[in-house]
Scaffold this motif. Structure first.
Motif, PDB file in Angstrom:
ATOM      1  N   GLY A  48       1.263   6.008   0.938  1.00  0.00           N
ATOM      2  CA  GLY A  48       0.379   6.425   2.022  1.00  0.00           C
ATOM      3  C   GLY A  48      -1.064   6.018   1.780  1.00  0.00           C
ATOM      4  N   ARG A  49      -1.520   6.087   0.545  1.00  0.00           N
ATOM      5  CA  ARG A  49      -2.900   5.699   0.228  1.00  0.00           C
ATOM      6  C   ARG A  49      -3.109   4.210   0.468  1.00  0.00           C
ATOM      7  NH1 ARG A  49      -5.452   9.658   1.241  1.00  0.00           N
ATOM      8  NH2 ARG A  49      -7.237   8.919   0.112  1.00  0.00           N
ATOM      9  N   VAL A  50      -2.108   3.389   0.147  1.00  0.00           N
ATOM     10  CA  VAL A  50      -2.217   1.946   0.392  1.00  0.00           C
ATOM     11  C   VAL A  50      -2.172   1.670   1.888  1.00  0.00           C
ATOM     12  CG1 VAL A  50      -1.088  -0.283   0.068  1.00  0.00           C
ATOM     13  CG2 VAL A  50      -1.308   1.277  -1.854  1.00  0.00           C
ATOM     14  N   GLN A  51      -1.262   2.323   2.608  1.00  0.00           N
ATOM     15  CA  GLN A  51      -1.117   2.087   4.033  1.00  0.00           C
ATOM     16  C   GLN A  51      -2.352   2.526   4.827  1.00  0.00           C
ATOM     17  OE1 GLN A  51       1.280   0.380   5.691  1.00  0.00           O
ATOM     18  NE2 GLN A  51       1.921  -0.114   3.620  1.00  0.00           N
ATOM     19  N   LEU A  52      -3.017   3.570   4.366  1.00  0.00           N
ATOM     20  CA  LEU A  52      -4.222   4.039   5.052  1.00  0.00           C
ATOM     21  C   LEU A  52      -5.457   3.217   4.673  1.00  0.00           C
ATOM     22  CD1 LEU A  52      -3.697   7.879   4.803  1.00  0.00           C
ATOM     23  CD2 LEU A  52      -3.546   6.457   6.849  1.00  0.00           C
ATOM     24  N   GLY A  53      -5.311   2.327   3.712  1.00  0.00           N
ATOM     25  CA  GLY A  53      -6.423   1.470   3.321  1.00  0.00           C
ATOM     26  C   GLY A  53      -7.383   2.102   2.344  1.00  0.00           C
ATOM     27  N   VAL A  54      -7.006   3.225   1.755  1.00  0.00           N
ATOM     28  CA  VAL A  54      -7.865   3.868   0.771  1.00  0.00           C
ATOM     29  C   VAL A  54      -7.860   3.065  -0.524  1.00  0.00           C
ATOM     30  CG1 VAL A  54      -8.270   5.975  -0.554  1.00  0.00           C
ATOM     31  CG2 VAL A  54      -7.498   6.114   1.809  1.00  0.00           C
ATOM     32  N   PHE A  55      -6.708   2.576  -0.919  1.00  0.00           N
ATOM     33  CA  PHE A  55      -6.554   1.747  -2.110  1.00  0.00           C
ATOM     34  C   PHE A  55      -5.899   0.437  -1.728  1.00  0.00           C
ATOM     35  CE2 PHE A  55      -6.028   6.071  -3.999  1.00  0.00           C
ATOM     36  CZ  PHE A  55      -7.247   6.104  -4.642  1.00  0.00           C
ATOM     37  N   THR A  56      -6.169  -0.579  -2.524  1.00  0.00           N
ATOM     38  CA  THR A  56      -5.475  -1.848  -2.353  1.00  0.00           C
ATOM     39  C   THR A  56      -4.302  -1.884  -3.317  1.00  0.00           C
ATOM     40  OG1 THR A  56      -6.810  -2.964  -4.031  1.00  0.00           O
ATOM     41  CG2 THR A  56      -7.640  -2.997  -1.760  1.00  0.00           C
ATOM     42  N   ARG A  57      -3.408  -2.804  -3.102  1.00  0.00           N
ATOM     43  CA  ARG A  57      -2.272  -2.947  -4.016  1.00  0.00           C
ATOM     44  C   ARG A  57      -2.742  -3.308  -5.423  1.00  0.00           C
ATOM     45  NH1 ARG A  57       2.549  -2.799  -1.287  1.00  0.00           N
ATOM     46  NH2 ARG A  57       2.385  -3.194   0.937  1.00  0.00           N
ATOM     47  N   LYS A  58      -3.811  -4.081  -5.518  1.00  0.00           N
ATOM     48  CA  LYS A  58      -4.328  -4.452  -6.835  1.00  0.00           C
ATOM     49  C   LYS A  58      -4.819  -3.217  -7.589  1.00  0.00           C
ATOM     50  CE  LYS A  58      -7.527  -7.516  -9.159  1.00  0.00           C
ATOM     51  NZ  LYS A  58      -8.596  -8.500  -9.023  1.00  0.00           N
ATOM     52  N   GLN A  59      -5.497  -2.301  -6.894  1.00  0.00           N
ATOM     53  CA  GLN A  59      -5.962  -1.080  -7.540  1.00  0.00           C
ATOM     54  C   GLN A  59      -4.786  -0.225  -8.004  1.00  0.00           C
ATOM     55  OE1 GLN A  59      -8.362   0.268  -4.257  1.00  0.00           O
ATOM     56  NE2 GLN A  59     -10.234   0.028  -5.465  1.00  0.00           N
TER      57      GLN A  59
END
Length: 80
Positions: A48-59
């Motif tokens: 959910g954090r990746v999908q909402l744009g809070v984190f990137t996959r790299k992070q």
């Protein structure tokens, strides 16, 4: 910087897993099911954090790599 509930989910996963393994005397199948359920909750928050744009996959990958490196350095006592 992780959000408060993302940090809490990481803490909850670690705490509940260790509690189940070290202190709860019950059926091992129950322990496995509870740990898998907690992992699924943790994965859902990360997704959910990746999908909402809070984190990137790299992070996310960097955090996972750091946790894995830490686990390889710390010696763990036998759990059973």
């Amino acid at each position: 910087m992780p959000s408060a509930h993302a940090q809490f989910m990481g803490f909850y996963l670690a705490f509940s897993t260790l509690q189940l393994l070290m202190r709860v005397n019950t059926n091992p199948a129950y322990k496995v099911c509870a740990i898998i359920f907690n992992l699924a909750l943790f994965a859902a928050v990360c997704y959910g954090r990746v999908q909402l744009g809070v984190f990137t996959r790299k992070q996310q990958r960097m955090a996972g790599d750091a946790a894995q490196a830490l686990l390889h350095v710390i010696p763990f006592p036998p759990l059973f």
